[in-house]
Design a protein around this motif. Structure first.
Motif, PDB file in Angstrom:
ATOM      1  N   MET A  54       0.851  -1.187   0.000  1.00  0.00           N
ATOM      2  CA  MET A  54       0.000   0.000   0.000  1.00  0.00           C
ATOM      3  C   MET A  54       0.889   1.240   0.000  1.00  0.00           C
ATOM      4  SD  MET A  54      -2.956  -1.172   2.694  1.00  0.00           S
ATOM      5  CE  MET A  54      -1.855  -1.074   4.098  1.00  0.00           C
ATOM      6  N   ASN A  55       0.779   2.029  -1.044  1.00  0.00           N
ATOM      7  CA  ASN A  55       1.558   3.267  -1.177  1.00  0.00           C
ATOM      8  C   ASN A  55       0.629   4.468  -1.249  1.00  0.00           C
ATOM      9  OD1 ASN A  55       4.113   1.868  -1.387  1.00  0.00           O
ATOM     10  ND2 ASN A  55       3.540   1.301  -3.477  1.00  0.00           N
ATOM     11  N   SER A  56       1.207   5.625  -1.054  1.00  0.00           N
ATOM     12  CA  SER A  56       0.436   6.881  -1.107  1.00  0.00           C
ATOM     13  C   SER A  56      -0.835   6.777  -0.276  1.00  0.00           C
ATOM     14  CB  SER A  56       0.082   7.220  -2.565  1.00  0.00           C
ATOM     15  OG  SER A  56       1.252   7.325  -3.348  1.00  0.00           O
ATOM     16  N   LEU A  57      -0.678   6.313   0.931  1.00  0.00           N
ATOM     17  CA  LEU A  57      -1.837   6.090   1.786  1.00  0.00           C
ATOM     18  C   LEU A  57      -2.543   7.397   2.117  1.00  0.00           C
ATOM     19  CD1 LEU A  57      -0.328   3.306   4.007  1.00  0.00           C
ATOM     20  CD2 LEU A  57      -2.483   3.127   2.765  1.00  0.00           C
ATOM     21  N   LYS A  58      -3.862   7.270   2.240  1.00  0.00           N
ATOM     22  CA  LYS A  58      -4.715   8.414   2.535  1.00  0.00           C
ATOM     23  C   LYS A  58      -5.477   8.136   3.835  1.00  0.00           C
ATOM     24  CE  LYS A  58      -5.579   8.998  -2.424  1.00  0.00           C
ATOM     25  NZ  LYS A  58      -6.628   9.071  -3.476  1.00  0.00           N
ATOM     26  N   PRO A  59      -5.913   9.196   4.518  1.00  0.00           N
ATOM     27  CA  PRO A  59      -6.704   8.962   5.739  1.00  0.00           C
ATOM     28  C   PRO A  59      -7.922   8.068   5.494  1.00  0.00           C
ATOM     29  CG  PRO A  59      -6.009  11.240   5.633  1.00  0.00           C
ATOM     30  CD  PRO A  59      -5.602  10.620   4.326  1.00  0.00           C
ATOM     31  N   GLU A  60      -8.501   8.149   4.313  1.00  0.00           N
ATOM     32  CA  GLU A  60      -9.681   7.314   4.028  1.00  0.00           C
ATOM     33  C   GLU A  60      -9.342   5.837   3.851  1.00  0.00           C
ATOM     34  OE1 GLU A  60      -8.755  10.156   2.482  1.00  0.00           O
ATOM     35  OE2 GLU A  60      -9.184  10.052   0.316  1.00  0.00           O
ATOM     36  N   ASP A  61      -8.064   5.502   3.838  1.00  0.00           N
ATOM     37  CA  ASP A  61      -7.653   4.098   3.812  1.00  0.00           C
ATOM     38  C   ASP A  61      -7.671   3.475   5.211  1.00  0.00           C
ATOM     39  OD1 ASP A  61      -5.186   5.008   1.385  1.00  0.00           O
ATOM     40  OD2 ASP A  61      -7.103   3.996   1.002  1.00  0.00           O
ATOM     41  N   THR A  62      -7.900   4.293   6.212  1.00  0.00           N
ATOM     42  CA  THR A  62      -7.944   3.783   7.582  1.00  0.00           C
ATOM     43  C   THR A  62      -9.063   2.771   7.745  1.00  0.00           C
ATOM     44  OG1 THR A  62      -7.009   5.807   8.519  1.00  0.00           O
ATOM     45  CG2 THR A  62      -8.337   4.432   9.988  1.00  0.00           C
ATOM     46  N   ALA A  63      -8.709   1.583   8.217  1.00  0.00           N
ATOM     47  CA  ALA A  63      -9.682   0.494   8.359  1.00  0.00           C
ATOM     48  C   ALA A  63      -8.991  -0.724   8.944  1.00  0.00           C
ATOM     49  CB  ALA A  63     -10.286   0.133   7.007  1.00  0.00           C
ATOM     50  N   MET A  64      -9.798  -1.708   9.302  1.00  0.00           N
ATOM     51  CA  MET A  64      -9.266  -3.029   9.601  1.00  0.00           C
ATOM     52  C   MET A  64      -9.170  -3.765   8.272  1.00  0.00           C
ATOM     53  SD  MET A  64      -8.286  -4.941  12.146  1.00  0.00           S
ATOM     54  CE  MET A  64      -9.164  -4.523  13.649  1.00  0.00           C
ATOM     55  N   TYR A  65      -8.017  -4.334   8.009  1.00  0.00           N
ATOM     56  CA  TYR A  65      -7.791  -5.039   6.754  1.00  0.00           C
ATOM     57  C   TYR A  65      -7.794  -6.540   7.004  1.00  0.00           C
ATOM     58  CZ  TYR A  65      -6.798  -0.782   4.193  1.00  0.00           C
ATOM     59  OH  TYR A  65      -6.912   0.437   3.570  1.00  0.00           O
ATOM     60  N   TYR A  66      -8.524  -7.254   6.141  1.00  0.00           N
ATOM     61  CA  TYR A  66      -8.687  -8.686   6.278  1.00  0.00           C
ATOM     62  C   TYR A  66      -8.187  -9.417   5.034  1.00  0.00           C
ATOM     63  CZ  TYR A  66     -11.977  -7.392   9.984  1.00  0.00           C
ATOM     64  OH  TYR A  66     -12.553  -6.880  11.117  1.00  0.00           O
TER      65      TYR A  66
END
Length: 128
Positions: free
Chosen positions: A83-95
């Protein structure tokens, strides 16, 4: 017993990068549909990226295309999400998820309903 164990989550600032890993065990890793999903508080689980273990075919959510890359080490039964260029909207639990019990025909699916095995998740938090 099927086990999917995610790792690699954490807290980063916007623009940063993380690499998630998923270690699969308890089943034959080849010829399977594998995927990454995420769920933010108050939102439905959504597909992020998917791939078949023995194919170069991949699928990505529009929101992550060009920023996230799904890959794997089939010999080690490992699935990755770069995951690159992460954004605040990428905040989550990832499964991490797998379709183990039956064949799947078609492009790699981002529909959570097509998967029958799930990991416990790893938290990704992106601050602005």
């Amino acid at each position: 017993q099927v086990q999917l164990v995610e790792s690699g989550g954490g807290s980063v600032q916007a623009g940063g990068s993380l690499r998630l890993s998923c270690a699969a065990s308890g089943y034959t890793y080849s010829n399977k549909l594998m995927g990454w999903f995420r769920q933010a508080p108050g939102k439905e689980r959504e597909g992020v990226a998917a791939a078949f273990t023995d194919s170069v075919r991949t699928s990505y959510a529009d929101s992550v295309k060009g920023r996230f890359t799904i890959s794997q080490d089939v010999a080690k039964s490992l699935l990755y999400l770069e995951m690159n260029s992460l954004k605040p909207e990428d905040t989550a639990m990832y499964y991490c998820a797998a379709r183990v019990r039956s064949w799947f025909v078609g492009p790699p699916s981002l529909n959570p309903g097509q998967y029958d095995s799930w990991g416990q998740g790893t938290q990704v938090t992106v601050s602005s």
